[in-house]
Design an enzyme around this catalytic site. Structure first.
Site, PDB file in Angstrom:
ATOM      1  NE  ARG A 224       2.745  -9.718  -5.028  1.00  0.00           N
ATOM      2  CZ  ARG A 224       3.971 -10.082  -4.726  1.00  0.00           C
ATOM      3  NH1 ARG A 224       4.326 -10.217  -3.446  1.00  0.00           N
ATOM      4  NH2 ARG A 224       4.866 -10.322  -5.671  1.00  0.00           N
ATOM      5  CD  GLU A 253       3.668  -3.367  -0.061  1.00  0.00           C
ATOM      6  OE1 GLU A 253       4.895  -3.298  -0.250  1.00  0.00           O
ATOM      7  OE2 GLU A 253       3.045  -4.434  -0.045  1.00  0.00           O
ATOM      8  CG  HIS A 293       6.825  -6.172   0.447  1.00  0.00           C
ATOM      9  ND1 HIS A 293       5.803  -6.074  -0.456  1.00  0.00           N
ATOM     10  CD2 HIS A 293       7.345  -7.413   0.270  1.00  0.00           C
ATOM     11  CE1 HIS A 293       5.705  -7.190  -1.152  1.00  0.00           C
ATOM     12  NE2 HIS A 293       6.647  -8.024  -0.724  1.00  0.00           N
TER      13      HIS A 293
END
Length: 337
Positions: A224, A253, A293
């Site tokens: 994270r 993000e 990600h």
């Protein structure tokens, strides 16, 4: 992750009314789904109170992720909304991505590829380093952390680890050593993060933590974004305390991806502009490798996510909920009148 790509979701159409959208659920569009009893989202949908209040019929959130820090669990618990996650789908997948990032750094791959594409085939200035014989520290020895350890041992690395709940038998089986964080910071050549986002883990890699590390450490984060203080990381990268970083996650993000959200965050004062700027600085640093990600994103892992998510929804509809992370007062969905 587009649901239309998976027949397993379409198979639910005969028993349920399905609506697909490729947009994250947010405060602007949540009202359009006010009648939804179940929503299935990924981590880019921020399911906070302002979103959930617009969905009074909601009974289940089936997140297509292991983490659930994007969901207001307190609101869910107080409004009879169950939350189910995908507890395991790609331990090996994410662990492999850890080493994709690490090898990209250790072999200077982004620079080497760019140079070769320009037709310049000199290896000068591209010297990397071996993984064999170096110490890797794994913070968090859950399923993903364990796979990272197995791979690291295959590279003949020395493995240190830290976990809130150490497993001595596991350490003996896989050949690693649990140590406290000061020892880990002091001895590690590489640090890889595998803990959830919690108040106690936020900014666990801070300026104070970086100051305890050996010069030239490499930091990898596939967990994270808020585990690392971004501004402190930039300072450590600039000073050489951290030689390089491999990041699959950043703290903001969604704001980085969506220009409209970025502009709103500035004018609505929802985020610290300095942190947003810091994220953009990281993206442009030569000694940082960033991926969007995507550590989870293999054919096999995404298929497993889809299958487990559908199983979670079917089980809930049948009154036998599974993989719950927030159990509501009533987990059986409302019967249609």
């Amino acid at each position: 992750m587009e649901l239309r790509e998976f027949p397993v979701f379409e198979g639910m159409a005969k028993d349920h009314s399905l609506t697909h959208t490729d947009k994250p659920l947010d405060r602007e569009n949540a009202g359009a789904y006010a009648a939804a009893e179940v929503v299935s989202t990924f981590i880019f949908s921020r399911l906070d109170r302002q979103v959930l209040e617009q969905m009074p019929a909601l009974r289940l959130i089936a997140t297509r992720s292991t983490g659930f820090d994007h969901i207001d669990l307190e609101y869910c618990a107080s409004h009879g909304i169950a939350v189910a996650n995908v507890p395991t789908y790609g331990e090996n997948t994410v662990a492999e991505h850890v080493f994709a990032l690490l090898l990209a750094i250790s072999h200077r791959l982004p620079e080497a590829i760019e140079r070769a594409q320009r037709g310049h085939f000199s290896p000068e200035g591209l010297q990397g380093f071996d993984l064999a014989g170096r110490s890797i520290a794994v913070i968090g020895t859950g399923r993903i952390g364990q796979h990272v350890i197995r791979i690291a041992r295959g590279f003949q690395m020395r493995v240190l680890a830290n976990d809130a709940a150490p497993q001595p038998r596991l350490a003996a089986e896989l050949g690693f050593q649990y140590v406290d964080l000061p020892t880990l910071y002091r001895e590690a050549d590489v640090i890889s993060l595998h803990v959830p986002s919690l108040p106690e883990t936020r900014h666990m890699l801070s300026a104070a933590a970086f100051s305890q590390m050996k010069d030239g450490v490499v930091v990898i984060n596939t967990a994270r974004g808020d585990l690392i203080d971004t501004r402190a990381l930039i300072q450590a990268l600039t000073s050489g305390k951290v030689a390089a970083a491999g990041l699959d996650v950043l703290p903001d993000e969604p704001l980085i991806r969506e220009e409209a959200e970025l502009i709103c965050s500035i004018y609505c004062k929802q985020h610290d502009l300095r942190d947003l700027v810091a994220n953009h600085v990281l993206l442009r640093m030569k000694n940082v490798v960033v991926t969007p990600h995507s550590a989870f994103n293999t054919q096999e892992a995404v298929q497993r996510i889809a299958e487990i998510t559908v199983a979670n929804i079917r089980a809930f509809a049948e009154g036998r909920p599974q993989n719950l992370v927030a159990v509501s007062v009533a987990v059986t969905p409302k019967k249609k009148e």
